[in-house]
Motif scaffolding. Structure first.
Motif: not given
Length: 439
Positions: A377-382, A388-393, A401-410
């Motif tokens: 649930d925390e991962s969903e909210r985060l 996702s939307s905040a970085l794009f904005e 991504d949360d396929r595994g533990d939550p990450v940001i990929q660059l």
């Protein structure tokens, strides 16, 4: 839409990306964003390359399409020859596809067919790593190690098994050195082969740097040990370079970056910088030998494999990479890129920064001291509720991504430099600071 919750856009507009130039993209409202993911780990040479568009138009005017089923055309032959020159060892046999899933599918089919033609018909099984992504067609999806992507389509192709990945941050024993962890992870492959029976295992599929889960690089010596294990048990080593290939790690192929020679390489994405779909499975001469005799054949084909326009664009794309020495550019700037991402380690939400070349992941944690991750649930909210939307904005297109533990990929285009690294760090700092405050 692909990999998208369709309900997300029942009451919201779908972002429409209409133009790209260099490292940047623009939406239909005129807003500019830094492309921090090369669209999908694809656009190596950057957006808006007229040279690639012109190569496509020229080829379409001469020969828009012809199959390579018992026939050939010059561009496919020229591209295959060029790829054979770039690959390590004797990986000289190129089987063209239109994308990565097809390349992985083709590799598994080749492995099975090769062993049948060489008197070992029970060698059909494959190994892959936990949380690894290898594609979406039924065979490739079976090899994929992400349960959530598979459950809606089961039962899948049988005879695939998982081994540990190389996430050192989540190693099973904190006392392990990086080298010890690499030995441990590689030896689990030998253990799995022994458990299943060496006479039943055909291949092991490995990405040079594992994508899903957040950019896991190999520990020193890992691939050398895997190579030894594969040779010992007569198991084919498949290097899935669909993301890692064509400069993403500062070399054309991952094996060149980490000093190993696989039996098969799968590629797509950066081969054409995405300007036209094209992929390939590249195999060693040994694997082609059974099909060079009598009535034997590799009973597999794809309508658009080796497409003339795709082949022409791939050749032009390789010209750009060579002329601008983009591999060297990545090697020269990778440490600088990482240094800007490492600055984010002062944020309480940042647990680990990892990766290589122009391919990095930032693992997010709830508790830095204990490495405690977020529950579902925390991962969903985060991730979906905010990041996702905040970085794009904020002007950065990347992956939360949360396929595994939550990450940001660059994974920015390979032409990116310090100006883009600064922009990435500034946007991430602002958004991740807000995310930390929301916890």
């Amino acid at each position: 839409m692909h990999f998208t919750r369709l309900s997300s856009y029942q009451k919201a507009d779908i972002p429409m990306i209409v133009r790209g130039d260099g490292c940047y993209i623009w939406d239909s409202t005129g807003r500019r964003y830094l492309d921090g993911l090369s669209a999908l780990f694809v656009v190596q040479t950057g957006h808006g390359r007229q040279e690639l568009a012109e190569a496509a138009a020229k080829q379409a005017g001469e020969l828009a399409y012809f199959p390579i089923w018992s026939y050939a055309h010059p561009k496919a032959v020229e591209l295959a020859d060029r790829l054979a020159d770039l690959t390590p060892g004797d990986l000289n046999r190129v089987f063209f596809t239109t994308g990565g899933s097809e390349a992985v599918e083709s590799a598994w089919k080749l492995a099975r067919s090769y062993f049948k033609h060489t008197g070992k018909p029970t060698k059909t099984k494959v190994l892959s790593r936990s949380i690894a992504y290898h594609g979406t067609s039924m065979g490739a999806l079976s090899i994929t190690g992400i349960p959530a992507l598979k459950q809606d389509f089961e039962p899948l192709v049988p005879s695939t098994f998982r081994v540990p990945n190389t996430n050192y941050y989540r190693r099973p024993d904190e006392r392990m050195s990086l080298e010890e962890f690499g030995v441990w992870a590689a030896d689990r492959i030998a253990e799995a082969i022994e458990f299943e029976g060496p006479e039943t295992v055909a291949a092991v599929f490995l990405e040079p740097v594992q994508n899903a889960g957040g950019c896991f690089p190999p520990p020193p010596g890992y691939f050398q040990r895997v190579r030894e294990i594969c040779d010992r048990y007569d198991v084919l080593m498949v290097s899935d370079d669909v993301i890692s290939g064509f400069g993403r790690l500062g070399e054309y192929f991952g094996g060149q970056r980490y000093g190993y020679t696989p039996d098969i390489i799968t590629v797509a994405k950066g081969l054409t910088s995405g300007y036209v779909p094209l992929g390939a499975m590249i195999a060693s001469e040994r694997l082609a030998e059974p099909f060079l005799e009598g009535t034997n054949w590799f009973a597999h084909g794809i309508t658009y494999g080796g497409h003339p326009v795709g082949s022409a664009v791939a050749l032009a794309n390789l010209d750009i990479m060579e002329r601008e020495d983009l591999n060297k550019h990545v090697r020269d700037n990778s440490d600088l890129f990482r240094s800007y991402l490492d600055r984010l380690s002062d944020l309480p939400i940042v647990g680990d920064v990892r990766g290589d070349g122009y391919f990095f992941g930032i693992e997010l944690v709830k508790d830095k001291a204990t490495k405690e991750t977020f529950n579902e649930d925390e991962s969903e909210r985060l991730l979906r509720g905010f990041l996702s939307s905040a970085l794009f904005e904020a002007g950065l297109y990347c992956r939360a991504d949360d396929r595994g533990d939550p990450v940001i990929q660059l994974a920015p285009p390979l032409i990116a430099g310090e100006e883009q690294f600064i922009e990435i760090e500034q946007i991430l700092r602002s958004v991740l600071t807000e995310a930390s405050n929301r916890l």
